[in-house]
Scaffold this motif. Structure first.
Motif, mmCIF file in Angstrom:
data_model
loop_
_atom_site.group_PDB
_atom_site.id
_atom_site.type_symbol
_atom_site.label_atom_id
_atom_site.label_comp_id
_atom_site.label_asym_id
_atom_site.label_seq_id
_atom_site.Cartn_x
_atom_site.Cartn_y
_atom_site.Cartn_z
ATOM 1 N N GLU A 230 -8.009 0.096 -4.287
ATOM 2 C CA GLU A 230 -8.069 -1.154 -4.015
ATOM 3 C C GLU A 230 -7.254 -1.762 -3.161
ATOM 4 N N GLN A 231 -5.898 -1.399 -3.197
ATOM 5 C CA GLN A 231 -4.776 -1.857 -2.360
ATOM 6 C C GLN A 231 -5.072 -1.398 -0.914
ATOM 7 N N ALA B 215 -7.660 4.322 -8.692
ATOM 8 C CA ALA B 215 -8.572 3.139 -8.358
ATOM 9 C C ALA B 215 -7.829 1.975 -7.803
ATOM 10 N N LEU B 216 -6.558 1.880 -8.590
ATOM 11 C CA LEU B 216 -5.376 0.909 -7.895
ATOM 12 C C LEU B 216 -5.051 1.203 -6.471
ATOM 13 N N GLU C 33 0.944 -1.255 -0.009
ATOM 14 C CA GLU C 33 0.075 0.019 0.054
ATOM 15 C C GLU C 33 0.859 1.182 0.184
ATOM 16 N N GLU D 206 -8.164 -0.937 0.446
ATOM 17 C CA GLU D 206 -9.332 -1.897 0.743
ATOM 18 C C GLU D 206 -8.690 -3.452 1.010
ATOM 19 N N ASP D 207 -7.728 -4.067 0.397
ATOM 20 C CA ASP D 207 -6.967 -5.073 0.825
ATOM 21 C C ASP D 207 -6.338 -5.073 2.016
ATOM 22 N N GLN E 126 2.367 1.616 -3.260
ATOM 23 C CA GLN E 126 1.322 2.231 -4.236
ATOM 24 C C GLN E 126 0.883 3.583 -4.118
ATOM 25 N N ARG F 80 -9.002 -4.967 4.695
ATOM 26 C CA ARG F 80 -9.385 -6.464 4.989
ATOM 27 C C ARG F 80 -8.553 -7.108 5.812
#
Length: 393
Positions: free
Chosen positions: A179-180, A175-176, A44, A182-183, A47, A186
């Motif tokens: 998404e990272q 967006a990438l 993350e 969110e991962d 990114q 999670r």
């Protein structure tokens, strides 16, 4: 008994192995969980850094195009060559910016990002080509042609396409990044329940371990107790053997006394011989019942064999047949006396006195044993004149 406890202790190794495996798996699961979470956070951060750099490069590319366009328009309107400095700076800036952007995305670029990079290079090239053509027209003194080129909207269309490509590229990067994020979120949300489960598993493993330790301690205590019982049993066996030896000596002494009693009174010899034979029968029964101290029962076949053995020979044939039957100790002495009387009767008056054969057989049912003593090769003349000790038995 000791062997049983040894087998229990050996069998208890499997729960110990399973417990160690559970603890090991929990430990490795915890390490894997922490590693994946740390790795997700690292990705993350990477990114985030890449997204920020890409957005900066996109802004740099847009700034280069705008500066070049501003310088071009200022030069066209005022014919002041000082405006060409902004144009030249933007023109010199856009190509290196595109290269840095392409290197920044590298092999991690998605298919759409690669397409957008090619489009931005194309649209930026078209825009700077249009600006270069108009500047050259002004420098050649063809001011009207330069203005017509600007009014043709060719440069504006290229600029709009370039901006749309840059906006889409920025949206993809954001967006990438989302998404990272969110991962990572999670994984972070999952780590607490998993840690709780692992802690619970470790607690269960500790409880099971304590139980196994207690069971092992009890097994060792029982094994020690079994060893003590075994030693006591060995001492009891030793005493029983010694007592058995003394009883046999006592039988021998009594038998010697009976036999010596007939020396002074020959007329009493038949009586003393009969008594001696009965004493020998008792001794035989005792030897059968005490032959194996580890057994509380004696074999019926062994008792019959022992009773017939003193007289059995090639001339005195005996057939013994029957299943394995174990006699309780209290039945051995009376049965031994019975077999002795039957044997001596066969020697004196029955089958063996006339060259016949003795057949002893028995059958075993649910709760009883039926024994048959059959003598062949002899004829019974009639009823006996008197009843002796054998008939009484």
């Amino acid at each position: 008994m000791t062997g049983v406890f040894d087998s229990l202790r050996k069998g208890s190794r499997w729960p110990n192995v399973v417990l160690l495996l559970i603890i090991g798996l929990a430990f490795f699961a915890l390490i894997y969980l922490v590693w994946t979470t740390v790795e997700a956070e690292r990705e993350e951060r990477l990114q985030t850094r890449q997204t920020a750099l890409v957005i900066d490069e996109l802004a740099e590319l847009e700034s280069a195009a705008l500066n070049a366009e501003t310088g071009q328009r200022g030069y066209l309107i005022t014919l002041d060559r000082r405006y060409l400095a902004s144009y030249e700076d933007g023109r010199a800036q856009y190509a290196p910016t595109l290269r840095r952007l392409r290197n920044l995305l590298g092999t991690n670029a998605t298919v759409r990002q690669s397409e957008l990079l090619d489009q931005m290079a194309q649209f930026a090239g078209e825009k700077f080509t249009e600006m270069e053509r108009s500047v050259l027209l002004v420098q050649d003194g063809r001011l009207l042609d330069a203005r017509r080129a600007i009014l043709s909207d060719e440069g504006q269309i290229a600029m709009e396409r370039l901006r749309r490509s840059m906006r889409e590229m920025e949206e993809i990067e954001r967006a990438l990044l989302a998404e990272q994020a969110e991962d990572t979120a999670r994984l972070e949300a999952r780590i607490l329940p998993l840690l709780g489960g692992l802690v619970l598993l470790l607690i269960v493993a500790m409880v099971l371990g304590s139980r196994l330790v207690r069971r092992a301690a009890k097994a060792e205590a029982k094994a020690a107790q079994a060893a003590e019982v075994g030693e006591a049993r060995d001492r009891a066996d030793l005493l029983a053997r010694e007592l058995n030896h003394r009883v046999k000596n006592l039988f021998a002494v009594v038998l010697a006394i009976v036999q010596m009693s007939s020396r002074d009174k020959p007329e009493a010899k038949p009586v003393t011989d009969s008594i001696a034979q009965r004493i020998r029968a008792l001794l035989t029964a005792h030897e059968v019942s005490q032959g194996e101290l580890d057994r509380e029962l004696a074999s019926l076949e062994a008792l019959v064999e022992t009773s017939l053995a003193p007289y059995r020979s090639a001339k005195h044939v005996a057939n013994i047949e029957g299943p394995e039957v174990l006699l309780p100790a209290k039945r051995i002495t009376p049965l031994g006396l019975v077999f002795h009387e039957l044997t001596t009767n066969a020697v004196k008056y029955g089958a063996w006195a006339h060259g016949g054969t003795i057949d002893v057989s028995w059958k075993k049912s649910a709760d009883k044993v039926t024994l048959v003593w059959r003598e062949s090769g002899v004829t019974i003349g009639g009823e006996p004149e008197r009843k002796g000790f054998g008939s009484l038995l």
